[in-house]
Design an enzyme around this catalytic site. Structure first.
Site, short mmCIF file in Angstrom:
data_model
loop_
_atom_site.label_atom_id
_atom_site.label_comp_id
_atom_site.label_asym_id
_atom_site.label_seq_id
_atom_site.Cartn_x
_atom_site.Cartn_y
_atom_site.Cartn_z
N ASP A 143 0.82 -1.21 0.00
CA ASP A 143 0.00 0.00 0.00
C ASP A 143 0.86 1.27 0.00
OD1 ASP A 143 -2.28 1.55 0.22
OD2 ASP A 143 -2.55 1.23 2.37
N GLU A 169 -2.38 9.91 -0.96
CA GLU A 169 -3.60 9.10 -1.04
C GLU A 169 -4.17 8.84 0.35
OE1 GLU A 169 -5.89 5.20 -1.09
OE2 GLU A 169 -4.02 5.72 -0.05
N GLU A 170 -3.31 8.58 1.31
CA GLU A 170 -3.73 8.19 2.64
C GLU A 170 -4.31 9.37 3.44
OE1 GLU A 170 -3.89 5.21 3.49
OE2 GLU A 170 -2.27 4.04 2.61
N HIS A 175 -2.95 -1.90 6.40
CA HIS A 175 -2.83 -0.91 7.47
C HIS A 175 -2.39 -1.54 8.80
CE1 HIS A 175 -5.49 2.49 5.56
NE2 HIS A 175 -4.46 2.12 4.80
N ASP A 184 -3.35 -1.01 -6.64
CA ASP A 184 -3.32 -0.72 -5.21
C ASP A 184 -3.48 -2.02 -4.41
OD1 ASP A 184 -3.12 0.76 -2.91
OD2 ASP A 184 -5.06 1.75 -3.09
#
Length: 388
Positions: A148, A195-196, A336, A242
């Site tokens: 990621d 992006e996060e 995550h 992704d």
């Protein structure tokens, strides 16, 4: 000032290019040969998680606006300028106040690299666009984000290096005054920043780089009489990678208008398996490949990701994300994670990561019509025999 003849020529070119992309799914897309697929180079040592030249420099914390982010951005720049010197490299900058920046502007930098046919004006080229985000999460501190999306960035880099010589051979084989339609097909890489989410995922706290670039390209107008009005409209297909790098990925098809491209990608995967080129085992990664457009479950606009600002502006999207509604989170177990099975280099499935890079290279070779110019292709072998 352009002559009347040149203006008429460009107008006709616009019409023919529109016809080309209308016919692309069934008429313009041709499979590469088995020989080409067998000859696709593996990344090998370049994907070593400790000292591999492509992957390891990305496996560090790279929060926007930090030295780690700059280091990774420099890695991309060095790679393209040394390994792919015929590519153009650009940056698109923006700043935003984030929920954790105490009112200060945080810089976001999108990396853009593209290669166009030598005789085509920039506004006349439609580009296959391969995309991944390169930033990592702000919290927890030290988060790596291997799937990621460090690994997807590396996959794209290796794939572009794999087809670059073939692009050169194809375009050098054409006469300087050739103006065939496929002369106006280019390729583009976007490594997007931010992006996060920094705190909680919202429309304003996420997709910082993607939102900025989509808006910028939608408002930037190409010169008059260009085939494409804006850089945004020149994106033929936006292929977003992704959460890739875990074993046995599940990739669904979300959009009916690009389902044909999903099926082409699935077909390359199937052929690579049948040719025993893949190292990874297991069932197909593309469970929707046998479905038709009416059988798809729905769009991935419900999945917040970098494609969303482009999708809202009418760009055709192929969202290549490891996602299944049957999982607790929908995403791979490392998603995550900083505890137990972490999203770091040690928990990547190396065979799967390498296989993805071959798959993307094969798909790009087909899109760019490189059969005959790639090592191992039928036409190249015939040419070599003739020269002997």
């Amino acid at each position: 000032m352009r002559s009347a003849t040149e203006c008429m020529h460009r107008a006709l070119l616009s019409i023919w290019l529109a016809v080309l992309f209308f016919l692309l799914p069934s008429e313009a897309y041709r499979d590469v040969s088995d020989g080409t697929l067998k000859a696709l180079p593996r990344p090998g040592k370049d994907f070593d998680i400790h000292d591999g030249a492509i992957l390891s420099p990305i496996l560090i914390p790279r929060v926007p606006g930090t030295p780690g982010s700059t280091k990774v951005l420099n890695h991309f720049t060095d790679f393209f300028r040394t390994s792919l010197p015929k590519w153009n490299v650009e940056f698109q900058n923006s700043t935003y106040v984030t929920p954790v920046s105490d009112g200060k502007e945080v810089p976001f930098v999108n990396f853009i690299a593209y290669r166009d046919p030598p005789n085509a004006a920039k506004g006349d080229v439609g580009r296959l666009t391969l995309v991944a985000h390169y930033d990592s999460k702000y919290e927890p501190k030290g988060f790596i984000g291997a799937i990621d999306s460090a690994a997807p960035c590396a996959m794209i880099m290796h794939a572009m290096r794999s087809i670059d010589d073939a692009l050169t051979r194809k375009w050098e084989s054409m006469a300087p005054d050739d103006d065939f339609l496929d002369d106006h097909i280019g390729i583009q890489v976007l490594f997007l920043d931010g992006e996060e989410a920094f705190k909680y995922w919202t429309d304003s706290d996420s997709l910082y780089g993607a939102r900025s670039l989509a808006q910028h390209w939608d408002s930037e107008v190409n010169p008059g009489m260009s085939v494409y009005k804006t850089p945004l409209s020149s994106i033929s297909l936006f292929v977003l990678l992704d959460l890739l790098g875990s074993k046995d990925p599940i990739i669904h098809s979300f959009y009916s208008t690009t389902h044909w491209a999903y099926q082409k990608l699935a077909n390359v995967e199937r052929r690579l398996r049948e040719l025993k080129v893949f190292k990874s085992s297991g069932k197909t990664w593309f469970p929707d490949s046998s479905k038709n457009e009416r059988q798809l479950s729905g769009g991935s606009g419900n999945l917040g990701d970098d494609h969303v600002p482009f999708l809202k502006r009418g760009v055709e999207i192929l969202h290549v994300i490891d996602y299944s509604p049957d999982r607790p989170s929908g995403f791979p177990t490392v998603w995550h994670e900083m505890q137990g099975v972490k999203d770091d280099g040690e928990h990547l499935d190396t065979d799967t990561v390498e296989d993805w890079s071959l798959l993307i290279a094969g798909f790009a070779a087909e899109w760019m019509e490189l059969e005959g110019f790639m090592p191992g292709s039928k036409t190249e072998m015939k040419r070599n025999k003739t020269e002997l």
